[in-house]
Scaffold this active site. Structure first.
Site, PDB file in Angstrom:
ATOM      1  N   SER A  49       5.432  -5.982  -2.041  1.00 34.43           N
ATOM      2  CA  SER A  49       5.088  -6.006  -0.637  1.00 34.43           C
ATOM      3  C   SER A  49       5.196  -7.955  -0.477  1.00 34.43           C
ATOM      4  O   SER A  49       4.877  -8.806  -0.707  1.00 34.43           O
ATOM      5  CB  SER A  49       3.264  -6.800  -0.373  1.00 34.43           C
ATOM      6  OG  SER A  49       2.931  -6.630   1.026  1.00 34.43           O
TER       7      SER A  49
ATOM      8  N   THR B 224       1.028  -1.308   0.039  1.00 39.46           N
ATOM      9  CA  THR B 224      -0.124  -0.356   0.239  1.00 39.46           C
ATOM     10  C   THR B 224       0.468   1.032   0.060  1.00 39.46           C
ATOM     11  O   THR B 224       0.726   2.436  -0.579  1.00 39.46           O
ATOM     12  CB  THR B 224      -0.852  -0.090   1.616  1.00 39.46           C
ATOM     13  OG1 THR B 224      -2.011  -0.835   1.096  1.00 39.46           O
ATOM     14  CG2 THR B 224      -1.444   0.833   1.660  1.00 39.46           C
TER      15      THR B 224
ATOM     16  N   CYS C 113      -8.590  -7.426   1.494  1.00 42.18           N
ATOM     17  CA  CYS C 113      -8.857  -5.853   1.597  1.00 42.18           C
ATOM     18  C   CYS C 113     -10.078  -5.583   1.676  1.00 42.18           C
ATOM     19  O   CYS C 113     -10.153  -4.634   1.825  1.00 42.18           O
ATOM     20  CB  CYS C 113      -8.361  -5.103   1.012  1.00 42.18           C
ATOM     21  SG  CYS C 113      -6.315  -6.005   0.111  1.00 42.18           S
TER      22      CYS C 113
HETATM   23  N1  PLP Z   1      -2.006  -4.286  -4.464  1.00 41.34           N
HETATM   24  C1  PLP Z   1      -2.109  -5.339  -4.548  1.00 41.34           C
HETATM   25  C2  PLP Z   1      -2.468  -6.008  -5.758  1.00 41.34           C
HETATM   26  C3  PLP Z   1      -2.748  -5.858  -3.330  1.00 41.34           C
HETATM   27  O1  PLP Z   1      -2.875  -7.771  -3.735  1.00 41.34           O
HETATM   28  C4  PLP Z   1      -2.260  -6.159  -1.903  1.00 41.34           C
HETATM   29  C5  PLP Z   1      -3.120  -6.644  -0.822  1.00 41.34           C
HETATM   30  O2  PLP Z   1      -3.575  -7.450  -1.362  1.00 41.34           O
HETATM   31  C6  PLP Z   1      -1.489  -4.225  -1.954  1.00 41.34           C
HETATM   32  C7  PLP Z   1      -1.463  -3.628  -2.931  1.00 41.34           C
HETATM   33  C8  PLP Z   1      -1.175  -3.695  -0.568  1.00 41.34           C
HETATM   34  O3  PLP Z   1      -0.482  -4.366  -0.020  1.00 41.34           O
HETATM   35  P1  PLP Z   1      -0.162  -4.921   1.620  1.00 41.34           P
HETATM   36  O4  PLP Z   1      -1.191  -5.720   2.369  1.00 41.34           O
HETATM   37  O5  PLP Z   1       1.431  -5.441   1.667  1.00 41.34           O
HETATM   38  O6  PLP Z   1      -0.212  -3.073   1.923  1.00 41.34           O
END
Ligand code: PLP
Length: 377
Positions: free
Chosen positions: A197, A70, A321
């Site tokens: 990530s 994120t 999410c």
């Molecule tokens: N982008 C994508 C495609 C994701 O699947 C996710 C998490 O599910 C994120 C960004 C966010 O990553 P993080 O959980 O490390 O903040």
């Protein structure tokens, strides 16, 4: 328990935790401190940066460690657009993660950005011609995800990026789901910035990285003590960085990818054959190796998920999410799936260590769980 929610979080790998341990114990220092403990932490951080850079095909100075995907997405989008001298227009797609879309919305609300959100087809793919036509002289950034978290569809990022590069427009890709499976070289993809990530890869939560080419100007989002070449202030998560580097080096081999893809296809075929009315979502072949997602009309995804959990199988009813919201997934709606069908989505995601038996058992339990939900009416 059969864990099939790797796209939400993968289990931390033992090798990763072992590599991190020294930096949580003896070498616990602050890498900015000018004493032995600090300097050994700084060496660990520098080594991790070089290893992450090697995995992404960039120079170590082009790696910015962040708290996760994120933050990497926020830094890429806000940082590149705010520093751009081209203008404030952004091109993105309807199926991006909220970390991307909400960053665009923020720039629209508070920094007079204009955002073009491209549609996708029924498989979740962006049309390269439409993408090229959306680019403008004042486009500051094009951001298109590498692989989608909900339906696993992989975008033709290299083709899209080539069109933007021709016009000198920087391209960012969210590679959070692709990392560990697909080639990540920025040069190969033709992109200028790429987010990853740790917790999707077998490193712990709380570490990620943005690789960003030094030719691209980047305005920091987090201000403070000037760490990460002033692109991301805050005391660095040294152990996390070491863990991320180790996890990237343990990414699936071509043989792992081939085996997992074959198991995925077998699982998808079995589900379609045995669960009446099952619909595969996303692209049939251009999808992540360990990703199978479906809709089961006449159920609710949440009920199927609970039924499977009671049978010892952990999966997801959509994107983690977006969990907790009853709204149908915007990704599925963007693919033209009606809301009442989108609400029946269930996602199974796994790593290269999955076994054929586990997937066979999942397909059978899924058949029973869907039938049980439908019988309740
Ligand atoms: N982008 C994508 C495609 C994701 O699947 C996710 C998490 O599910 C994120 C960004 C966010 O990553 P993080 O959980 O490390 O903040």
């Amino acid at each position: 328990m059969i864990y099939l929610d790797q796209a939400a979080t993968a289990a931390p790998r033992r090798e990763v935790l072992e590599a991190m341990w020294p930096y949580l114990t003896g070498d616990f220092g602050n890498p900015s401190s000018h004493h032995g403990v600090g300097e050994s932490a700084a060496r660990g951080l520098a080594d991790a940066r070089s290893r992450v850079a090697a995995a992404l095909g960039v120079r170590p100075s082009e790696v910015v460690f962040t708290s996760g995907g994120t933050e990497a997405d926020n830094l890429a989008i806000k940082g590149i657009v705010l520093a751009s001298s081209r203008g404030r227009h952004i091109v993105t797609t309807a199926i991006e993660h909220p970390a991307v879309l909400e960053s665009c919305v923020y720039l629209e609300r508070f920094h007079a950005a204009e955002v073009t959100i491209l549609p996708v087809d029924s498989m979740g793919r962006v049309d390269p011609e439409r993408f090229a036509a959306a680019l403008r002289d004042d486009t500051a950034l094009a951001t298109v995800m590498y692989a989608n978290n909900e339906v696993g569809t992989v975008q033709p990022v290299d083709e899209l990026a080539a069109a933007a590069r021709e016009r000198g427009i920087p391209v960012h890709t969210d590679a959070v789901q692709a990392a560990g499976w697909l080639p990540l070289s920025l040069d190969l993809l033709g992109v200028d910035a790429l987010s990853i990530s740790g917790h999707k890869l077998g490193a712990p939560k709380g570490i990620g990285a943005l690789a960003v080419r030094s030719r691209v100007a980047l305005e920091p989002v987090i201000h403070g003590g000037g760490q990460e070449r002033s692109r991301r202030s805050g005391t660095e998560n040294v152990a996390g960085a070491v863990g991320l580097a180790t996890a990237l080096e343990l990414a699936a081999t071509p043989a792992d990818v081939a085996r997992t893809t074959a198991l995925r296809d077998e699982f998808i075929a079995r589900v379609i054959d045995t669960v009446p009315g099952a619909i595969l979502t996303g692209h049939a072949s251009e999808r992540l190796p360990g990703h199978a997602s479906f809709c089961f009309p006449g159920t609710s995804g949440e009920s199927v998920l609970l039924g499977l959990e009671a049978r010892g199988i952990t999966c997801s009813s959509g994107s983690a999410c977006a969990a907790g919201s009853d709204e149908p997934s915007t990704v599925l709606l963007a693919m033209g799936i009606p809301p009442e069908v989108a609400q029946t989505a269930v996602r199974f995601t796994f790593g290269p260590d999955i076994t054929p038996d586990e997937l066979a058992r999942t397909a059978e339990e899924l058949r029973l769980a869907v039938a049980a939900v439908r019988s309740l009416g």
